[in-house]
Design a protein around this motif. Structure first.
Motif, short mmCIF file in Angstrom:
data_model
loop_
_atom_site.label_atom_id
_atom_site.label_comp_id
_atom_site.label_asym_id
_atom_site.label_seq_id
_atom_site.Cartn_x
_atom_site.Cartn_y
_atom_site.Cartn_z
N SER A 120 56.45 70.27 -9.80
CA SER A 120 56.14 70.91 -9.65
C SER A 120 55.21 71.13 -8.80
O SER A 120 54.12 70.31 -7.90
CB SER A 120 55.33 70.90 -11.10
OG SER A 120 55.77 71.31 -11.63
N ASP A 121 55.27 71.93 -7.92
CA ASP A 121 54.27 72.12 -6.94
C ASP A 121 54.15 73.68 -6.07
O ASP A 121 54.62 74.81 -6.88
CB ASP A 121 55.32 71.78 -5.43
CG ASP A 121 53.43 71.43 -3.68
OD1 ASP A 121 53.07 72.08 -3.80
OD2 ASP A 121 53.69 69.93 -3.25
N THR A 122 54.45 74.47 -4.70
CA THR A 122 53.69 76.29 -4.55
C THR A 122 55.74 76.46 -4.19
O THR A 122 56.26 75.60 -3.94
CB THR A 122 53.04 75.92 -3.17
OG1 THR A 122 53.31 75.27 -2.27
CG2 THR A 122 51.68 75.72 -3.19
N PRO A 123 55.73 77.65 -4.22
CA PRO A 123 56.74 77.76 -3.42
C PRO A 123 57.00 78.03 -1.92
O PRO A 123 58.88 77.53 -1.83
CB PRO A 123 56.54 79.82 -3.73
CG PRO A 123 55.57 79.93 -4.48
CD PRO A 123 54.76 78.46 -4.60
N GLU A 124 56.35 78.07 -1.02
CA GLU A 124 56.78 77.72 -0.01
C GLU A 124 57.17 75.71 0.35
O GLU A 124 57.85 75.74 0.65
CB GLU A 124 55.43 77.22 1.00
CG GLU A 124 54.87 79.01 1.20
CD GLU A 124 54.35 79.34 0.00
OE1 GLU A 124 53.56 80.48 -0.34
OE2 GLU A 124 53.73 78.80 -1.25
N ARG A 125 56.46 74.98 -0.79
CA ARG A 125 57.10 73.50 -0.47
C ARG A 125 58.28 73.10 -0.94
O ARG A 125 59.26 72.48 -0.60
CB ARG A 125 56.20 72.60 -1.26
CG ARG A 125 54.90 72.32 -1.21
CD ARG A 125 54.59 71.88 0.41
NE ARG A 125 55.38 70.13 0.45
CZ ARG A 125 54.51 69.11 0.55
NH1 ARG A 125 53.20 69.42 -0.31
NH2 ARG A 125 54.94 67.89 0.79
N ALA A 126 58.54 74.03 -1.61
CA ALA A 126 60.46 74.11 -2.75
C ALA A 126 61.41 74.70 -1.49
O ALA A 126 62.05 74.83 -1.42
CB ALA A 126 59.97 74.92 -3.66
N ARG A 127 60.68 75.60 -1.10
CA ARG A 127 61.75 76.20 -0.31
C ARG A 127 61.61 75.71 0.97
O ARG A 127 62.87 75.08 1.71
CB ARG A 127 61.34 78.16 0.79
CG ARG A 127 61.47 79.06 -0.91
CD ARG A 127 60.30 79.61 -0.06
NE ARG A 127 60.49 80.76 -1.59
CZ ARG A 127 59.26 81.23 -1.88
NH1 ARG A 127 58.43 81.65 -0.44
NH2 ARG A 127 59.60 82.76 -2.67
N ALA A 131 65.47 73.51 2.26
CA ALA A 131 65.93 73.54 3.68
C ALA A 131 66.20 72.15 4.24
O ALA A 131 66.97 72.61 4.92
CB ALA A 131 64.78 74.20 4.83
N TRP A 132 65.50 71.66 4.01
CA TRP A 132 66.05 69.87 4.06
C TRP A 132 66.90 69.45 2.81
O TRP A 132 68.05 68.81 3.95
CB TRP A 132 65.01 69.22 3.89
CG TRP A 132 65.21 67.41 4.14
CD1 TRP A 132 65.04 67.15 5.07
CD2 TRP A 132 65.92 66.53 3.16
NE1 TRP A 132 65.24 65.54 4.77
CE2 TRP A 132 65.79 65.16 2.90
CE3 TRP A 132 65.96 66.80 1.30
CZ2 TRP A 132 66.01 64.14 2.80
CZ3 TRP A 132 66.68 65.90 0.52
CH2 TRP A 132 66.77 64.39 1.24
N ALA A 133 67.10 70.00 2.24
CA ALA A 133 68.73 69.76 1.24
C ALA A 133 69.45 70.07 1.73
O ALA A 133 71.19 69.65 1.84
CB ALA A 133 68.47 70.55 -0.09
N GLU A 134 69.66 72.03 2.64
CA GLU A 134 70.47 72.45 3.10
C GLU A 134 70.84 71.46 4.11
O GLU A 134 72.04 71.11 4.11
CB GLU A 134 70.40 73.94 3.04
CG GLU A 134 71.65 74.53 4.17
CD GLU A 134 71.37 75.45 4.41
OE1 GLU A 134 71.99 76.82 4.73
OE2 GLU A 134 70.34 76.65 4.03
N ARG A 135 70.37 71.19 5.24
CA ARG A 135 71.10 70.17 6.36
C ARG A 135 70.77 68.90 5.93
O ARG A 135 71.75 68.47 6.81
CB ARG A 135 68.99 69.56 6.97
CG ARG A 135 68.49 71.62 7.93
CD ARG A 135 67.31 70.61 9.16
NE ARG A 135 66.75 69.75 8.37
CZ ARG A 135 65.30 70.38 7.51
NH1 ARG A 135 64.88 71.46 7.80
NH2 ARG A 135 64.13 69.87 7.08
N THR A 136 70.85 68.42 4.98
CA THR A 136 71.92 66.94 4.44
C THR A 136 72.21 67.42 4.15
O THR A 136 73.74 66.45 3.91
CB THR A 136 70.45 65.94 3.83
OG1 THR A 136 69.15 67.05 3.49
CG2 THR A 136 70.95 65.26 2.35
N GLY A 137 72.94 68.67 3.47
CA GLY A 137 74.43 68.54 2.88
C GLY A 137 74.79 68.58 1.55
O GLY A 137 75.42 68.57 0.57
#
Length: 316
Positions: A120-127, A131-137
């Motif tokens: 759990s964290d903030t919406p900003e951290r989740a987004r 973005a990191w996951a998208e770059r990672t594929g």
């Protein structure tokens, strides 16, 4: 994330997507990896095991997970080894920095799998994580656990998920092993955190009011237990106004024919005065009064309590 062991299970609405992907009985269940074996991580891994999923576990420090291994889990030596073992990777650690540190060690093995972050964290951290996951594929779901550890794996366990819809639809049945009230709330990866924080905002404020009211009564020799039936009736009253308040807030209309904010603020002033006279801390209660007075200053004195949202939205 809720971790209170005495937190009552709430009858949350059933917001699951329609189950159109339940695997055929002759198909193997997706394999699952759980990264992080705190009390919540162990409960998550245990729920997957109970549901029949081949489960791999990893923890940063030694000494955790022996009970899971005895039940059939496979212990991996590294995050990369753990990730390679499964179709679905669930990470649940202390915060997003810790989660990122773990995932960076296995980034090259994540593509082609579903990553589910229940830290759990903030919406900003989740987004940012998305973005990191998208770059990672890698397909990514962010999640928020809304029940304490003992409820995980039961029909009453609510977990919010947001992110890639196709990934949730593919693995929704797998995630249902963690809780019967799994709820997908949208494509925006930050939405699970929004739901989490909003509900816990209400919960913890209400918990403070509960304890504060008991403390006020206690100053006059009234036991907290003596208040219980009346407090429960008040909780029922509060539940009865949730729908109407939501409509008022969404539509920005605050009809005050039956009650009005100016009168309610005077009542709160009486509580503050009585509490301070008895030596109680009133910082949170004064915050409630400040919110009411601010809305009155904005011209909502004749409106209902819902109008305080205007001052909350624009506190300057």
């Amino acid at each position: 994330m809720v971790v209170m062991t005495n937190h009552p299970v709430t009858n949350f609405p059933d917001t699951n997507l329609p189950d159109t992907n339940r695997p055929a009985t002759n198909r193997p269940l997706p394999s699952v990896t759980v990264l992080g074996l705190g009390s919540m991580g162990q409960a998550l891994a245990g729920a997957f095991l109970d549901a029949g999923h081949r489960t791999t576990i990893w923890n940063r420090s030694d000494g955790k997970g022996d009970g899971l291994v005895a039940r059939g889990a496979v212990r991996a030596a590294t995050p990369a080894e753990a990730v390679r073992a499964s179709d679905v990777v669930v990470v649940c650690v202390v915060d997003y920095d810790a989660a990122q540190a773990v995932l960076d060690r296995a980034a090259g093995d994540l593509p082609g799998r579903l990553l589910v972050n229940l830290t759990s964290d903030t919406p900003e951290r989740a987004r940012a994580a998305a973005a990191w996951a998208e770059r990672t594929g890698v397909d990514y779901l962010d999640g928020a656990v809304m029940v304490p550890v003992p409820v995980i794996g039961t029909p009453d366990a609510l977990i919010f998920y947001s992110g890639t819809r196709s990934a949730y639809e593919k693995y929704g049945t797998t995630l249902e092993a963690l809780g019967g009230r799994s709820a997908y709330v949208g494509e925006d990866h930050g939405l699970a955190a929004v739901y989490d924080l909003s509900i816990l905002d209400f919960f913890w404020t209400a918990m403070h009011g509960l304890v504060h009211g008991m403390a006020l009564a206690g100053k006059e020799g009234v036991r907290a237990a003596d208040l219980v039936p009346y407090l429960k009736a008040n909780v029922d009253l509060l539940a009865s106004v949730v729908d109407g308040t939501a409509a008022d807030v969404d539509e920005s209309r605050y009809p005050g024919e039956m009650d009005n904010l100016a009168m309610e603020a005077e009542g709160i002033e009486h509580i503050v005065r009585a509490a301070e006279h008895r030596g109680l801390d009133t910082s949170a209660l004064r915050g409630v009064l400040t919110a009411a007075r601010r809305a009155i200053d904005l011209g909502h004195g004749a409106d209902t309590w819902s109008s305080t949202v205007e001052g909350i939205r624009n506190p300057v």
